[in-house]
Design an enzyme around this catalytic site. Structure first.
Site, PDB file in Angstrom:
ATOM      1  N   PHE A 107      27.988  80.919  29.634  1.00 36.19           N
ATOM      2  CA  PHE A 107      26.747  81.451  30.205  1.00 36.19           C
ATOM      3  C   PHE A 107      25.862  80.360  30.808  1.00 36.19           C
ATOM      4  O   PHE A 107      25.254  80.544  31.858  1.00 36.19           O
ATOM      5  CB  PHE A 107      25.943  82.204  29.135  1.00 36.19           C
ATOM      6  CG  PHE A 107      26.486  83.570  28.803  1.00 36.19           C
ATOM      7  CD1 PHE A 107      27.333  84.231  29.665  1.00 36.19           C
ATOM      8  CD2 PHE A 107      26.123  84.203  27.625  1.00 36.19           C
ATOM      9  CE1 PHE A 107      27.830  85.489  29.360  1.00 36.19           C
ATOM     10  CE2 PHE A 107      26.603  85.465  27.307  1.00 36.19           C
ATOM     11  CZ  PHE A 107      27.460  86.109  28.168  1.00 36.19           C
ATOM     12  N   HIS A 124      20.855  91.399  35.782  1.00 37.20           N
ATOM     13  CA  HIS A 124      21.705  90.797  36.803  1.00 37.20           C
ATOM     14  C   HIS A 124      21.490  91.436  38.176  1.00 37.20           C
ATOM     15  O   HIS A 124      21.663  90.770  39.199  1.00 37.20           O
ATOM     16  CB  HIS A 124      23.167  90.859  36.368  1.00 37.20           C
ATOM     17  CG  HIS A 124      23.495  89.921  35.250  1.00 37.20           C
ATOM     18  ND1 HIS A 124      23.359  90.271  33.914  1.00 37.20           N
ATOM     19  CD2 HIS A 124      23.926  88.623  35.247  1.00 37.20           C
ATOM     20  CE1 HIS A 124      23.707  89.244  33.159  1.00 37.20           C
ATOM     21  NE2 HIS A 124      24.055  88.230  33.936  1.00 37.20           N
ATOM     22  N   HIS A 137      22.272  89.398  27.792  1.00 36.17           N
ATOM     23  CA  HIS A 137      23.618  89.933  27.657  1.00 36.17           C
ATOM     24  C   HIS A 137      23.709  90.741  26.369  1.00 36.17           C
ATOM     25  O   HIS A 137      22.801  90.712  25.532  1.00 36.17           O
ATOM     26  CB  HIS A 137      24.650  88.810  27.637  1.00 36.17           C
ATOM     27  CG  HIS A 137      24.742  88.053  28.907  1.00 36.17           C
ATOM     28  ND1 HIS A 137      23.892  87.014  29.203  1.00 36.17           N
ATOM     29  CD2 HIS A 137      25.568  88.184  29.983  1.00 36.17           C
ATOM     30  CE1 HIS A 137      24.193  86.535  30.405  1.00 36.17           C
ATOM     31  NE2 HIS A 137      25.200  87.220  30.899  1.00 36.17           N
ATOM     32  N   HIS A 154      33.968  92.344  33.069  1.00 36.97           N
ATOM     33  CA  HIS A 154      32.967  91.294  33.268  1.00 36.97           C
ATOM     34  C   HIS A 154      33.347  90.015  32.529  1.00 36.97           C
ATOM     35  O   HIS A 154      33.395  88.926  33.110  1.00 36.97           O
ATOM     36  CB  HIS A 154      31.586  91.782  32.809  1.00 36.97           C
ATOM     37  CG  HIS A 154      30.622  90.678  32.528  1.00 36.97           C
ATOM     38  ND1 HIS A 154      30.312  90.279  31.235  1.00 36.97           N
ATOM     39  CD2 HIS A 154      29.923  89.857  33.359  1.00 36.97           C
ATOM     40  CE1 HIS A 154      29.455  89.267  31.291  1.00 36.97           C
ATOM     41  NE2 HIS A 154      29.203  88.985  32.566  1.00 36.97           N
ATOM     42  N   HIS A 177      34.892  86.143  34.048  1.00 42.25           N
ATOM     43  CA  HIS A 177      34.214  84.888  33.696  1.00 42.25           C
ATOM     44  C   HIS A 177      35.201  83.882  33.116  1.00 42.25           C
ATOM     45  O   HIS A 177      35.270  82.724  33.550  1.00 42.25           O
ATOM     46  CB  HIS A 177      33.114  85.162  32.677  1.00 42.25           C
ATOM     47  CG  HIS A 177      31.754  85.370  33.248  1.00 42.25           C
ATOM     48  ND1 HIS A 177      30.962  84.333  33.674  1.00 42.25           N
ATOM     49  CD2 HIS A 177      31.037  86.505  33.462  1.00 42.25           C
ATOM     50  CE1 HIS A 177      29.808  84.822  34.130  1.00 42.25           C
ATOM     51  NE2 HIS A 177      29.843  86.133  34.019  1.00 42.25           N
ATOM     52  N   HIS A 188      20.107  81.677  34.863  1.00 40.74           N
ATOM     53  CA  HIS A 188      21.070  82.261  33.925  1.00 40.74           C
ATOM     54  C   HIS A 188      21.114  81.459  32.635  1.00 40.74           C
ATOM     55  O   HIS A 188      21.189  82.032  31.536  1.00 40.74           O
ATOM     56  CB  HIS A 188      22.451  82.304  34.573  1.00 40.74           C
ATOM     57  CG  HIS A 188      23.373  83.308  33.978  1.00 40.74           C
ATOM     58  ND1 HIS A 188      24.415  82.960  33.158  1.00 40.74           N
ATOM     59  CD2 HIS A 188      23.423  84.659  34.085  1.00 40.74           C
ATOM     60  CE1 HIS A 188      25.061  84.047  32.782  1.00 40.74           C
ATOM     61  NE2 HIS A 188      24.483  85.095  33.325  1.00 40.74           N
ATOM     62  N   HIS A 205      29.364  89.040  40.072  1.00 44.79           N
ATOM     63  CA  HIS A 205      28.344  89.961  39.567  1.00 44.79           C
ATOM     64  C   HIS A 205      27.923  91.004  40.604  1.00 44.79           C
ATOM     65  O   HIS A 205      27.393  92.056  40.237  1.00 44.79           O
ATOM     66  CB  HIS A 205      27.138  89.194  39.021  1.00 44.79           C
ATOM     67  CG  HIS A 205      27.253  88.955  37.550  1.00 44.79           C
ATOM     68  ND1 HIS A 205      26.883  89.901  36.608  1.00 44.79           N
ATOM     69  CD2 HIS A 205      27.741  87.904  36.853  1.00 44.79           C
ATOM     70  CE1 HIS A 205      27.125  89.435  35.409  1.00 44.79           C
ATOM     71  NE2 HIS A 205      27.651  88.226  35.516  1.00 44.79           N
TER      72      HIS A 205
END
Length: 579
Positions: free
Chosen positions: A348, A208, A199, A327, A331, A178, A361
């Site tokens: 990230f 993902h 992204h 999403h 996070h 990632h 995810h």
């Protein structure tokens, strides 16, 4: 340059259409999509290249070179809605060329080498046969037997970090996937110093999905259980809106100290970052957020999936509604605010270091699978070849470096897994209709015309008088264009229409139109630019716009409004919804 002999035909577009949907995702083989793919641009150009085209090193003809020899095409250039329409798909990165990943704010080198171990052998991956679907369970409902397997698999994956740090199946090696794909370690093939970013575009969901697919298979291999699956964090259901308790046992390998300690169970996640103090208000806000990002605000396929991203494009052309909504919220809600960049989940580069990331995810992946079954007038599949042929590289459970394509992951069931069936309470969670028409004198004081405000640095709550494209309940979308952000910051703002009370904690009302948010990440110049559209058709049905030719749009900054500038705002007729 060698001359090119090419014949081209500019073809008129297909008329606006609606793709019928069913309760089952379309499951045609990828070869169908690749053979019959249509572009969603205003005009299509069909070309036959001449014999003098020079192939690339791998034997392919570069379509960008083809364009340079089309003397007749430039005359029609203004007919094509997307200047990058005929670029090429994003190619899988060259692991041997992997470079440095840097801190999102300072540009300093990260404290970890994000690059995967290189390999001289690359295999084009073929989905293996299976006899029975593996069912991913809801994390809050797992059995003791399942939890024991999950913990043992993670324990063995973490042990690889010590036993063989170069094993690509190790916990940190997997986490760094990632980091490398999201923090600038991989350049686009053929474009030095132009990052690959998975992204903020139409690559978000497929990347993902593949990432979790191999992660899951590696865990199963480590415990010799090919039926093993990851759980999903069911944050879209009130029963799953707490951090799953299996991740909150400090003696478990699933635990991570780098989380927001204030959000440990029984805290309720706030998907809207509304700041609501009442748990019931958080729950209804969450359901409103889910209905909005999955149904109400979505006008086109890319509104949900993310904007087109092709070879040679700058990274991050624009997020889809789900990515920038639930999403991002999960996070940032999990990440530790005491760490400089909210590590682990809040950034990230470090998100994959938290086992909860993969559970989160898994539910994001579930959202994609659910969305493809929704019976709306928005087509559910992107048929553009540059999307279908985009590729990534991963190590599989046998430590083989494999190349995969988007086209092979459109239907998760073809990949051998499905999700436990649970209630979807947001599916019909429409906000209540407004009982009376908003009083203009109540909502318009302080509202200004767009030309007097934009570009707008969103330092405070701002009201804007926006002309409609037609009076009354028209089929329209609200466009917020050229949204420039500092990519090193968590950015979020909400959008309301004809809202009288300005109660920022309440999202469960007809006036809520949608949101914009981003997770901090690294870009070359620390700047991002994107545009979002929010469908207004259903919102108009829920508030009384009568014969109004202007509405009042309220923009509410939730986080770091000083670091976002909106270039413009307008309302336009709803564009065609083809994928």
């Amino acid at each position: 340059m060698a001359s090119l002999q090419s014949s081209c035909t500019v073809v008129a577009p297909n008329p606006r259409h609606r793709t019928p949907t069913s309760s089952k995702p379309f499951s045609a083989k990828p070869s169908y999509f690749l053979t019959h793919a249509k572009r969603s641009h205003r005009f299509q150009v069909s070309c036959n290249g001449g014999a003098n085209q020079k192939p690339t090193a791998d034997g392919k003809v570069d379509r960008r070179n083809m364009l340079l020899g089309m003397s007749g095409l430039y005359g029609a250039a203004n007919l094509v809605s997307d200047p990058q329409a005929y670029a090429a798909p994003i190619e899988a990165p060259e692991f041997k060329a992997c470079g440095e990943a840097r801190d999102v704010a300072t540009g300093d080198l990260l404290d970890v080498n994000c690059c995967p171990p290189p390999s001289d052998k690359i295999i084009d991956y073929k989905l293996p046969p299976f006899t029975k679907l593996r069912i991913r369970p809801a994390a809050h409902k797992v059995t003791k037997e399942y939890l024991a397997k999950f913990e043992e698999a993670i324990r063995r994956m973490k042990a690889l970090d010590k036993d063989d740090p170069t094993d690509p199946r190790g916990f940190m090696q997997q986490a760094n996937i990632h980091c490398a794909y999201c923090n600038g370690a991989h350049d686009q093939v053929g474009y030095k110093n132009l990052d690959i970013q998975v992204h903020n575009s139409w690559l978000f969901f497929p990347f993902h999905r593949w990432y979790l697919y191999f992660y899951e298979r590696i865990l199963g291999k480590l415990i010799d259980d090919p039926t093993f699956v990851l759980p999903f964090w069911n944050w879209d259901n009130p029963k799953g809106m707490q951090m799953p308790k299996i991740f909150d046992n400090t003696a478990s390998p699933l635990y991570n100290v780098n989380r927001n300690q204030a959000n440990r169970p029984p805290a309720i996640i706030d998907l809207g970052f509304s700041g609501a103090s009442d748990d019931l208000q958080k729950v209804v806000n969450n359901l409103t957020v889910m209905y909005s990002e999955m149904i109400r605000s979505v006008n086109s396929t890319t509104d949900f999936m993310g904007q087109p991203y092709r070879a040679g494009n700058s990274p991050s052309p624009g997020m889809g509604s789900s990515e920038r909504g639930s999403h991002v919220a999960a996070h940032v809600w999990v990440g530790n605010p005491k760490n400089k960049y909210r590590e682990d989940m809040g950034n990230f580069y470090s998100a994959g270091r938290d086992t909860l990331f993969y559970c989160h995810h898994a539910n994001v992946d579930r959202m994609w699978s659910i969305w493809r079954t929704l019976k709306t007038d928005v087509p559910k599949d992107i048929t553009d070849p540059d999307y279908l042929n985009a590729a990534f590289m991963f190590y599989d459970e046998n430590k083989q470096l494999v190349r995969v394509k988007v086209a092979d992951c459109l239907d998760h069931r073809r990949m051998g897994y499905d999700f436990e069936r649970v209630d979807i309470p947001w599916l019909n969670y429409k906000p209540p209709r407004k009982a009376a028409k908003a009083k203009r004198q109540t909502i318009s004081p302080g509202a200004q015309n767009p030309e007097d405000l934009f570009p707008l640095n969103l330092k405070k709550i701002t009201r804007v008088l926006v002309p409609k494209s037609a009076k009354g309940k028209a089929d329209e979308v609200l466009v917020l264009e050229n949204i420039e952000t500092d990519t090193t910051k968590f950015i979020k703002f909400d959008v309301f229409v004809n809202d009288e009370d300005d109660n920022a904690e309440e999202l469960d009302k007809a006036e809520y139109a949608g949101t914009f948010a981003q997770v901090p990440h690294k870009t070359k110049d620390k700047k991002g630019k994107s545009t979002i559209t929010l469908r207004l058709t259903e919102l108009y049905e829920d508030i009384d716009v009568a014969d109004d030719d202007t509405i009042v749009v309220t923009l509410i900054p939730r986080s770091n409004g000083d670091d976002v500038t909106i270039g413009g705002i307008k309302i336009i007729p709803s564009p065609p919804r083809s994928g």
